[in-house]
Design a protein around this motif. Sequence first.
Motif, PDB file in Angstrom:
ATOM      1  N   GLN A 163      17.558   6.096  21.493  1.00 45.29           N
ATOM      2  CA  GLN A 163      16.364   6.517  20.847  1.00 45.29           C
ATOM      3  C   GLN A 163      15.916   5.141  19.749  1.00 45.29           C
ATOM      4  OE1 GLN A 163      15.710  10.155  19.074  1.00 45.29           O
ATOM      5  NE2 GLN A 163      15.900  11.185  21.123  1.00 45.29           N
ATOM      6  N   LEU A 194      14.302  16.494  18.240  1.00 47.93           N
ATOM      7  CA  LEU A 194      14.318  16.003  19.799  1.00 47.93           C
ATOM      8  C   LEU A 194      15.762  15.767  19.962  1.00 47.93           C
ATOM      9  CD1 LEU A 194      13.079  15.632  22.416  1.00 47.93           C
ATOM     10  CD2 LEU A 194      12.798  13.346  21.575  1.00 47.93           C
ATOM     11  N   TRP A 236      10.599  15.691  12.611  1.00 43.72           N
ATOM     12  CA  TRP A 236      10.437  16.032  13.981  1.00 43.72           C
ATOM     13  C   TRP A 236      11.102  15.209  14.987  1.00 43.72           C
ATOM     14  CZ3 TRP A 236       9.160  20.220  16.390  1.00 43.72           C
ATOM     15  CH2 TRP A 236       8.333  20.934  15.804  1.00 43.72           C
TER      16      TRP A 236
END
Lengths: 223, 253
Positions: free
Chosen positions: B71, B37, B33
């Motif tokens: 990130q 993104l 997951w």
Amino acid sequence: MINLKNVYLNYPNYSSDGRYIKNVFFNYKKKIIKDYKILKNINLTINKGEKLGIVGNNGSGKSSLLKVLSGLLPATSGTVQIEKNTLAILNIAAGLEDYLDAKDNIFSLNLINDIKPNLNELDIQNILKFAELEKYSKQPLKTFSDGMKLRLSFSLYTYQTPKCLILDEWLSVGDKNFKEKCVKKLNDIISSSEIFIIASHDEDLINRVCNRVIRLNDGMIEQ
Amino acid sequence: MANRLFKHLKLAIWLAKIEIKSRYNRTALGSFWSSILLFVMVITIGPLYSIIFNQGIEYIANLAIGLFAWQFIINNVLDSSIAFQKIENLYQNKNIGIFVPSFKTLVLNIILSLHQLLPMAIIFFFWSSEFYLKLLLLLPLLFFLSLVMYPINLFISLISLRFKDVQSGLVSINFLVFFLSPIIWSKDLIPVEKKFFIQLNPITHIMTISRDLILNYKLSFNSFEIIILLTVIFNIFLYFFIKKIKNKFIFWF
């Protein structure tokens, strides 16, 4: 040997206001409130073979003394000499994770508390067997009852005999049959460990399992 | 000492693994997951912003590398701000030390970043060249970012434990820093006479290092020197900070 010399333990008083960074800059003086004096001038030597019981009222400093003796809390002043191979069970349920299965929880708790280096599959099976939880080994802990969780913890914590065992209250978990098993196992460990320390309100128990007793009153050892 | 360090590393890796397990518990894609993104952002924002900024197709790979590095940085920062609180109950029987929570955070984010190699491979394959080499170079980049981030993680985890405001503050400024840093835009868009201001932002240098390494196969020494210098200064500060608080942090829970 464990040796505490002129040990004082102050708990810093971080009031809820003191937790906010604005008070560091704008209310610095207000933030400084006197520390709580938990232990005062503790002088204590515990030799090999001693089974020490600590008694005292609520708030007398028993648990804090255990935390200092296990190295969990540093003394504010004084000299502290503790045993390297110490197992402190101050909260038997601490560290259990509901989403992990029994096996992973055993592995996890063992790693955190450093109970047995290189724990293998056979060790895990033995721990599960003692806890009478073999058939639940793959189930997540959230499906366990509180009693089952404590049995798992107890079984792991008592799997090895440490040089020094520290207990905050006597461990007695599970149903009647399992409680008897616990008492036997704990007695075996106590008799084979070099040093045993327990804090309890139960003076009968202390007199039964310990060969030395100290009483704490307001953070000091009563003479 | 070495034995203790090894035990702490082993514990931190285990805690990172079980946190991933808990985070993605009962999800079909699990830790992938985290990579979705990045992929979705790149394939949606990329084509649009390449037109807005009047840039060619190479903008997409630029954006992907910027988001990959960002990130990693921001997840480390935000996770560090709750690192001690997340494993607070482990400190009830044993003092597992000052370094475990921040190292756990780093390992956790390295694992999650490694999952992003798959979307990065797809992006490099379609919108760039020599995708094998670029993919391979993401590993030294991750290593470099880890060296930079570990001391920051450690500091943030400790001050967030002491002061409750820090976590909320970091969440609030996260977006501000994102838009002020050259992550979705390129620093080349800034006029030369105004470039000085964006050079004051360390994220600018990290983005320059990341993009130059992956896309141009070169090390931008100027930015590299600045980041290394800042890291060394920060480590010196951290050494004295930890010396001062190492016996106090246990009372901050």
